[in-house]
Design an enzyme around this catalytic site. Structure first.
Site: not given
Ligand code: AMP
Length: 618
Positions: A24, A87, A187, A211
């Site tokens: 992850d 990211k 994800e 999330d």
């Protein structure tokens, strides 16, 4: 079509079973997991404390690189040399991030709005891919230490909304870290796999994956049928998360203690201590009803009810995003079969309660919300290793397919392991004024330079009507059918000039050759990346050189002699730089030229606009 690594009916993927890890790669934290005794397990650091590796990279004074907790400590003491949130920059051009640039404490470079961003640290330029690779190398090191063996293959997760170029960037980062990335998994899909929602279900299931991390919020609506996950809709907020909860507590204490906000902001170390105390309070309130502490005579007390009221509106914003996602998927709350909780901030009881109320059902929250995505990635990896027979996976294309672009580089259009059939389109343009023909050369392979890949065929798109460079819109579509037949179609959209060829992509390649191509790509990743970076810097430099020379000629009456002279001399320095082999020298010369010419360009534009208006008869 090759079915290596995925056809469960035929049993194992590889002759000998090899560990494939799940990663992850997060904005704030990253994790690595694998299947141990039939259970997905996230790997802890050498200190045995945490499975989380902060996604932070610090460049030390002596030229070294540290990643994780050690780098996090440097965020405050040495922010210029400490990179976080990389990211957010993956696969992004300067255009994409301009509005949020001030959020980053480090220097992001790219004056050419269209090309991908780079990050300047000291005298060197790094791409987000290279920086992400450092995080991946750290995770690889961590798991290799635990396993006592080298790891070569991985599954990496990305947000469901990541586009092709962000996915490709993630893949490249893996390659650079010495990992063959077998699959990029969404994800939310990984989180659903971790809870086994895909198993033993005859009927289609609709899943909402909520999330809420430290700085970002994502809601994804997925549908799973016959083992195939499909993303129906995504929504969220790229700047909403647990950090905002901390800030809400700080604001509460400021009010309660009548603090002077400007005075507090000036005292960096005190405000930092209060912020950290707020995070501690928040975490305590996930279990207890009140929190008490005193910092330098400031009363840092808060009850759970007070905390809940401070964050109510933030939680409501996440629910509004859920409503939008449902609307986009044309679904009602009632059609959601399962709700999965991901991200550290879903530990906040108010979040769980309000989400459960909104979706009218209990939420899945038994697994550690920080680890659930990595655990799902490990399960997906195990499936690819051929160890889980009850999970169906699709056929995939074994090698990447792409076309040659400027400088002999390959532009991957269908990445390896994409499920088939598939259809991917991308737009290109010409690089020369009046260009009539465009050669489209199709390649297969994992290396960055076309010369190192396998050529499948080429054709010429003819009779493009004469237009200035950059104006034609050339759409190139790759259509790969279930039998591995690739059709490449090129269309100039303004004139509808069309051309296509069919290629049997896999024809003539044995599995050994395929394996060799993959191994080569990993072994050469570092030098490939360097060559690519150099060629890209040269391409960019050549465009800027042409543009600068044109600029001086076209604006000869607006610019002073000194300005023309200086522009041309900086252009010449850039020309000299492109003859060398150091991309950083080229990038620096680009930056110097851009910094000097930017204000001139603005002035020239103002004058040109003023002249245009003056000349107009109304
Ligand atoms: P992630 O980005 O998923 O790692 O989430 C990190 C966020 O979760 C940070 O804002 C943390 O403060 C928050 N967090 C971690 N543990 C807890 C907890 N026990 N209660 C509330 N928030 C937490």
């Amino acid at each position: 079509m090759a079915k290596i690594a995925i056809n469960i009916k035929e049993g194992k993927v590889e002759k000998e079973s090899e560990i494939i890890i799940g990663i992850d790669l997060g904005t704030t934290n990253s994790l690595v997991a694998y299947i141990k005794d039939n259970t997905a397990t996230a790997v802890k650091g050498a200190d045995g404390k945490s499975t989380l590796v902060p996604s932070i990279i610090h460049f030390t004074e002596d030229g070294g690189i540290v990643v994780g907790d050690a780098a996090k400590e440097k965020l405050i003491t040495d922010p210029q040399h400490t990179i976080y949130s990389v990211k957010r920059l993956m696969g992004k051009s300067y255009n994409d991030i301009e509005s949020v640039e001030q959020y980053f404490g480090y220097k992001i470079i790219d004056e050419d709005a269209e090309s991908l961003v780079k990050i300047r640290v000291k005298d060197k330029y790094y791409t987000p891919i290279e920086l992400s690779a450092e995080i991946l190398k750290e995770l690889k090191r961590r798991i290799e230490e635990v396993l006592g063996a080298t790891v070569r293959k991985a599954v990496i997760t990305v947000p469901a909304y990541f586009n092709d170029s962000q996915r490709q960037a993630t893949r490249d980062a893996g390659k650079l870290a010495g990992l063959d990335v077998l699959r990029i998994v969404n994800e939310p899909t990984a989180a659903s796999l971790a809870y086994g929602i895909n198993k033993n279900q005859e009927q289609a299931q609709t899943i909402a994956v909520y999330d809420l991390g430290g700085g970002t919020f994502d809601i994804s609506i997925l549908q799973i049928q016959d083992g195939i996950f499909e993303v129906l809709a995504t929504n969220g907020d790229t700047f909403l998360g647990g950090d905002d909860f901390d800030r809400a507590i700080v604001d509460f204490w400021i009010k309660k203690n009548n603090l002077d906000t400007t005075g507090l902001a000036a005292n960096k170390s005190l405000s930092q201590r209060i912020r950290l105390e707020a995070e501690k309070a928040k975490k305590t309130l996930s279990k207890a009803d009140h929190f008490e502490s005193i910092i330098e005579n400031i009363n840092c007390t808060i009850t759970k009810d007070e905390f809940n009221s401070s964050i109510e509106s933030l939680v409501q914003r996440t629910i509004d995003a859920c409503k939008s996602a449902l609307k986009d998927a044309a679904l009602s709350v009632e059609s959601i079969d399962h709700v999965v909780m991901v991200g550290g901030s879903t530990r906040v009881p108010l979040v769980r309660q309000n989400i459960a109320t909104f979706f009218k059902q209990e939420v899945y929250d038994k697994l550690n919300p920080d680890e659930v995505v990595a655990l799902g990635a490990a399960i997906q990896a195990d499936v690819l290793a051929g160890n889980q027979k009850d999970v169906l996976l699709l056929d995939v294309t074994p090698l990447s397919l792409g076309i040659e672009t400027v400088g002999g580089l390959i532009d991957v259009i269908i990445p390896r392991n994409s499920k088939v059939p598939t259809k991917v389109g991308r737009q290109y343009t010409t690089s020369v004024d009046g260009q009539k023909n465009l050669k489209i050369a199709v390649y297969q392979g994992e290396r960055d330079l076309v010369a190192d890949n396998r050529k499948l065929g080429e054709f010429i798109l003819k009779d493009i009507p004469p237009m200035p460079a950059g104006l034609p819109k050339i759409d190139i579509h790759f259509i790969l059918d279930a039998d591995g037949i690739l059709t490449v179609r090129a269309t100039e959209l303004r004139s509808n000039v069309k051309q296509e060829i069919q290629i049997k992509s896999q024809y003539g390649i044995s599995e050994e050759e395929m394996a060799k191509m993959l191994i080569d790509s990993i072994q050469n990743a570092e030098s490939d990346m360097k060559t690519r970076a150099l060629l890209e810097a040269r391409n960019e430099a050549n465009n800027i050189i042409l543009a600068s020379e044109k600029f001086v000629v076209q604006n000869s009456t607006i610019l002073t002699d000194e300005e023309k002279k200086r522009t041309l001399s900086l252009t010449n320095l850039l020309k000299e730089a492109t003859k060398g082999t150091d991309k950083d020298v080229i990038n620096r010369a680009i930056e110097d030229l851009n910094t000097y010419t930017s204000p001139l360009a603005h002035r020239a534009m103002d004058v040109n606009i003023a002249n245009a208006i003056k000349g107009k008869k109304i």
